[in-house]
Structures are given as structure tokens and as C-alpha cells.
Design an enzyme around this catalytic site. Structure first.
Site, PDB file in Angstrom:
ATOM      1  N   ARG A   1      26.224  62.059  77.097  1.00 47.78           N
ATOM      2  CA  ARG A   1      27.625  62.146  76.670  1.00 47.78           C
ATOM      3  C   ARG A   1      27.768  62.014  75.149  1.00 47.78           C
ATOM      4  NH1 ARG A   1      32.473  58.443  76.549  1.00 47.78           N
ATOM      5  NH2 ARG A   1      34.291  59.711  77.126  1.00 47.78           N
TER       6      ARG A   1
ATOM      7  N   ILE B   1      38.106  63.897  74.999  1.00 42.60           N
ATOM      8  CA  ILE B   1      37.087  63.883  76.040  1.00 42.60           C
ATOM      9  C   ILE B   1      37.508  62.763  76.979  1.00 42.60           C
ATOM     10  CG2 ILE B   1      35.575  62.426  74.593  1.00 42.60           C
ATOM     11  CD1 ILE B   1      33.164  63.605  76.058  1.00 42.60           C
ATOM     12  N   SER B   2      37.688  63.086  78.256  1.00 41.67           N
ATOM     13  CA  SER B   2      38.198  62.112  79.219  1.00 41.67           C
ATOM     14  C   SER B   2      37.253  60.922  79.358  1.00 41.67           C
ATOM     15  CB  SER B   2      38.376  62.759  80.596  1.00 41.67           C
ATOM     16  OG  SER B   2      39.394  63.723  80.561  1.00 41.67           O
ATOM     17  N   GLN B   3      37.807  59.785  79.760  1.00 44.87           N
ATOM     18  CA  GLN B   3      36.950  58.626  80.008  1.00 44.87           C
ATOM     19  C   GLN B   3      36.026  58.936  81.188  1.00 44.87           C
ATOM     20  OE1 GLN B   3      40.367  55.903  81.581  1.00 44.87           O
ATOM     21  NE2 GLN B   3      38.467  54.969  82.281  1.00 44.87           N
ATOM     22  N   PRO B   4      34.819  58.388  81.183  1.00 48.28           N
ATOM     23  CA  PRO B   4      33.862  58.695  82.248  1.00 48.28           C
ATOM     24  C   PRO B   4      34.398  58.430  83.653  1.00 48.28           C
ATOM     25  CG  PRO B   4      32.725  57.684  80.413  1.00 48.28           C
ATOM     26  CD  PRO B   4      34.184  57.628  80.086  1.00 48.28           C
TER      27      PRO B   4
END
Length: 213
Positions: free
Chosen positions: A37, A63-66
Site C-alpha cells: 500500500r 485512498i480509502s482506509q484499509p
């Protein structure tokens, strides 16, 4: 573009955290364990890449949180060679997770600068979606339909009809619905005219924009 044992250790910790938060799909967890990531972020954020948080990227996007990536991916119930339509390529991280899970990914991005960046990055990482395109996500990709699943990675004020039309019977559409705060929504297509709807809690995404190209 280095991926070290230190990075892998942090990914292992992230996977443990996601399991604690309720992610159970082994394919999702393994994809997140494998994908670097930190290479999808500005290098100044590298130290924070494996925290469970979202970050700003090009063109005012995120970028979205995991956890969000894992949760949406788990909802899709992906099997190998499923055709997945992704609305909002963004950084390409979600795209990479879907590809790593064995899906055939067709993805649309409507920010041209971001589209160019991500189109260059993914092949360098050995990630090869079936089709990346610059265009209006509200319209989907009718030329490649129908899809086993559709994932929308931006907040939409309503469910676009073209996306519903491009979903296979039995297919799953995951979309954050709402303006300021969204509700993660799952639609399952029962037949030509009927959809089963599930609302799965609040979330927050950048807005899904249209008619920009």
C-alpha cells in the site's frame, strides 16, 4: 519502489487489525497482506501507509482506509475470474486488491490526472486489470456488461440506473449512498426488475462526480 520485510511486517499487523474489526474473507486478507500500500501513496506518507486511515492523493481524491477497502471487497463475495466493474479507480489500491483476489477488473476514473498516474503505476507493480478507462462512472461500461459485481468507491447521491442494468442476475452492487455522510449499501439483483437491498452502516467518501469529460 522498494517493498521490504519491514513493510511486510506492518502489513501483517494491519491484517490482524482488520480481523479484529470483523473481516473474515481469507482472499481479502491475503490480498491486503501482499499488496504494498505504501507504493500507492506519496512517499512522505510512507510511515503511515499501514495505519487504518484514509489519505489525500492526486486531484483532491483519497485512498480509502484499509478497513473500507476490505469491507467493500468482502461484500462482493468475489470468486476467481468474476467480472468486476469498479467505479472510481483512484489510487489503484482497491483495483489491486480485486485483481489479487483473482477478479477480472474493469475500472473507470473521471479525474484525468489520476487516471494517467494509476495507469502507469499498476503495471509496474505487476497488477493488470482487464480494462482501465477515463470516463463517467455514472454510465458504467455497457460494452463490457454484464458484471458479476459492481463496486463504487465514491459517495453517490443515488444509485445510477445504468449500473443496475449492467449487473448480472444474482450479482452484487456495493455503493456508498448519500451526500455528506453515506450509508454503505448492498444491492443483490434477484431478477430483471427486482433488487434486494441491505444498508450496512455509515461511511464517508469523496463525492462521485459526473459529466467531467
Amino acid at each position: 519502489m522498494k517493498d521490504t520485510a519491514k513493510h511486510q511486517g506492518r502489513r501483517n499487523q494491519l491484517v490482524s487489525l482488520l480481523q479484529e474489526k470483523g473481516i473474515t474473507d481469507k482472499n481479502v486478507l491475503e490480498a491486503i497482506r501482499k499488496i504494498p500500500r505504501h507504493l500507492f501513496l506519496n512517499s512522505s506518507f510512507e510511515e503511515y501507509a499501514y495505519q487504518d486511515t484514509a489519505f489525500q492523493i492526486t486531484a483532491g481524491q483519497t485512498i480509502s482506509q484499509p478497513y473500507t477497502v476490505a469491507f467493500q471487497s468482502q461484500l462482493l463475495e468475489i470468486k476467481k475470474d468474476h467480472k468486476i466493474l469498479e467505479i472510481g479507480t483512484g489510487s489503484g489500491y482497491q483495483t489491486a486488491v480485486l485483481c489479487m483476489m483473482g477478479a477480472k477488473v474493469f475500472s473507470i476514473e473521471r479525474q484525468n490526472e489520476l487516471f494517467k498516474e494509476t495507469s502507469a503505476l499498476l503495471p509496474k507493480l505487476g497488477i493488470r486489470p482487464k480494462h482501465l478507462t477515463f470516463g463517467d462512472g455514472y454510465k458504467g461500461l455497457p460494452g463490457f456488461a454484464p458484471f458479476d459485481s459492481i463496486i463504487v468507491t465514491a459517495g453517490a447521491p443515488f444509485i445510477p440506473q445504468p449500473l443496475m442494468a449492467q449487473l448480472k442476475i444474482g450479482g452484487r452492487l456495493v455503493i456508498p449512498l448519500g451526500e455528506t455522510v453515506q450509508i454503505m449499501t448492498l444491492l443483490i439483483r434477484i431478477n430483471e426488475t427486482q433488487f434486494e437491498r441491505h444498508e450496512l452502516g455509515e461511511c464517508k467518501f469523496v463525492p462521485l462526480l459526473e459529466d467531467k469529460n
